[in-house]
Design an enzyme around this catalytic site. Structure first.
Site, PDB file in Angstrom:
ATOM      1  N   ASP A 205     -24.206  27.087  20.831  1.00  0.00           N
ATOM      2  CA  ASP A 205     -25.579  27.337  20.362  1.00  0.00           C
ATOM      3  C   ASP A 205     -26.523  26.084  20.562  1.00  0.00           C
ATOM      4  OD1 ASP A 205     -27.773  28.846  19.758  1.00  0.00           O
ATOM      5  OD2 ASP A 205     -26.891  29.479  17.740  1.00  0.00           O
TER       6      ASP A 205
ATOM      7  N   HIS B 221     -31.130  27.549  12.443  1.00  0.00           N
ATOM      8  CA  HIS B 221     -31.933  26.826  13.373  1.00  0.00           C
ATOM      9  C   HIS B 221     -32.786  25.672  12.283  1.00  0.00           C
ATOM     10  CE1 HIS B 221     -32.114  30.333  15.562  1.00  0.00           C
ATOM     11  NE2 HIS B 221     -32.467  29.848  16.694  1.00  0.00           N
TER      12      HIS B 221
END
Length: 479
Positions: free
Chosen positions: A248, A177
């Site tokens: 993702d 992230h």
């Protein structure tokens, strides 16, 4: 469909209920987006928005959510279940399937038809900052059995599942992230370890999410999600996967050039591009890629065919509509709360020492209120408190976007100070079991793997000897 409509089907936009980006979401639905992923919202908010988007959309939509621990993980008033690692500690196939059935039941009542779970990453690295209790553990064989049961439960209720994050994210020590993780494992090591769940699950998999992890020995330049070598050659050709491939989230820190990432992911074999920062621009990027000759229209056609086939299999050809009447009464059913409690009672693990306290206990609460979600008072409420042996409840785990793998200093110091007062204290983690690595002098340590209400209640009962510690640690603490 024309080219723009087919490209739009490949885009999955994000909708955060606390941001109120309603008009942008409606615009994307009208543009023909393939779907949306929801974050947060009340029961009525989620259902109303699902209805609105389906009504405004050019075509039937995927409505996805990360309900790994049940819809109650994000939606107040729905049922929250113990984590996947808690299920791993119980080792119960029945619990894995029942959790999925209940989760899918509540999700579909709100119009959510795709759950991005289960996580089949093998969490072999204690320093992993983003997988942890989201995984079933470090054992590949057990992960396959539990994931298969979970996927079966979703399918039974007509909800799509998604195994993630191919080819593996559990051995890394970097949060994708925030930045791009690199792995130096060879293809042989990868195939023998983290890829095995995908191989063995085989036809049980309808959808797979690819990871933003660069496996340098396989593709030195691109992460798996953008790699023709990993997504295209390994997943599509070598493993023969014919289902949906979704990246993702493209807004994650691991992705630097989103336009290039969109084209690379499509070229590699991804069907759905998850959460681009500007989804309308993402559609145009795909269109321009085809028109310029960079991207073959046949790639778009194949992706669109797989998307439409999956929607047809889910019954989405006719747009789903949520029945709003008495919706609240169909959520968080007593049977689901009982199931969560049954699962929790089978998962609480005595990792070290003797964690049963006779008589009263002196309770010490350790938590960062800025990071912990939900009501964390249930553990104390179910303890028999007074003057006695100390029990320290620790409500902390690594979280996405934080990059943290260790207990923050202010919490650590509180734990250490408490242990000096009572060296025989019992420490109970309501998250990661790996915090024991920071506390080697702790004599008595138990883990609940989750801070949901059922886990807090079960941990209190186990500490007081009312139920046995039945869980078995599903990871290596010293790994």
């Amino acid at each position: 469909m024309n080219l723009r409509e087919k490209c739009a089907q490949m885009v999955v936009g994000a909708y955060w209920f606390n941001d109120q980006e309603y008009e942008g979401a409606i615009e994307l639905a009208r543009a023909g987006a393939g779907g949306f992923i929801f974050f947060g919202g009340s029961i009525d908010d989620v259902a109303t928005m699902a209805n609105s988007l389906q009504r405004k959309g050019e075509h039937a939509l995927f409505i996805a959510a990360d309900y790994e621990n049940g819809a109650g993980q994000q939606v107040p008033g729905a049922t929250e279940f113990p984590s996947s690692m808690a299920i791993g500690a119980s080792g119960s196939i029945d619990h894995a399937k029942s959790k999925a059935v209940a989760t899918a039941t509540e999700a579909s009542e709100m119009g959510v038809n795709w759950i991005f779970a289960p996580v089949v990453d093998l969490n072999t690295n204690p320093e992993n900052p983003v997988i942890g209790t989201r995984s079933f553990g470090s054992n590949g064989e057990k992960t396959v059995l539990l994931a298969k049961a979970y996927l079966s439960g979703l399918r039974e209720k007509g909800v799509l599942g998604c195994a993630k994050h191919f080819p593996g994210h559990g051995s890394l020590n970097v949060d994708s992230h925030l930045e791009l993780p690199d792995s130096s494992v060879s293809k042989e090591e990868l195939m023998a370890g983290e890829v095995r769940p995908y191989v063995e699950l085989g036809s049980d998999l309808d959808a797979i999410m690819t990871s933003h992890v660069r496996y340098k020995e396989i593709d030195a330049e691109k992460p798996a999600s953008l790699s023709s070598v990993i997504t295209g050659e390994l997943l599509r050709k070598e493993l023969g996967f014919k289902g949906l491939v979704v990246t993702d989230a493209l807004m994650m820190g691991a992705i630097e050039n989103e336009d290039e990432a969109i084209l690379s992911a499509a070229e590699a074999g991804a069907d759905l591009l998850l959460m681009p920062k500007d989804p309308m621009k993402a559609i145009e990027t795909l269109v321009s890629g085809v028109e310029s000759g960079r991207l073959s229209e046949e790639v778009v056609n194949r992706a669109c065919d797989r998307i439409l086939t999956a929607k047809e299999n889910l019954g989405l050809v006719a747009k789903q509509k949520v029945k709003m009447t008495e919706l609240q009464s169909r959520m968080n059913l007593q049977a689901h709360r009982d199931l969560a409690q049954s699962i929790a009672e089978a998962t609480i693990t005595q990792v070290k020492g003797d964690c049963v306290v006779e008589g009263d206990c002196f309770y010490v609460h350790v938590a960062d209120p800025r990071k912990v979600k939900g009501d964390v008072s249930f553990f104390e409420k179910h303890l028999q408190t007074g003057i006695g042996r100390m029990v320290i409840g620790v409500f902390w785990s690594p979280q996405a976007f934080s990059g943290e793998t260790k207990i923050p200093d202010h919490l650590y110091e509180r734990i250490v100070a408490s242990l000096k007062q009572d060296p025989d204290a019992v420490v109970v983690s309501f998250g990661s079991p790996y915090i024991l690595r920071q506390l080697p002098d702790v004599k008595n340590f138990a883990c609940a793997y989750s801070n949901c209400v059922a886990s807090q209640r079960s941990a209190a009962w186990a500490v007081q000897g009312k139920i046995p510690f039945r869980g078995i640690l599903p990871v290596e603490i010293d790994g």
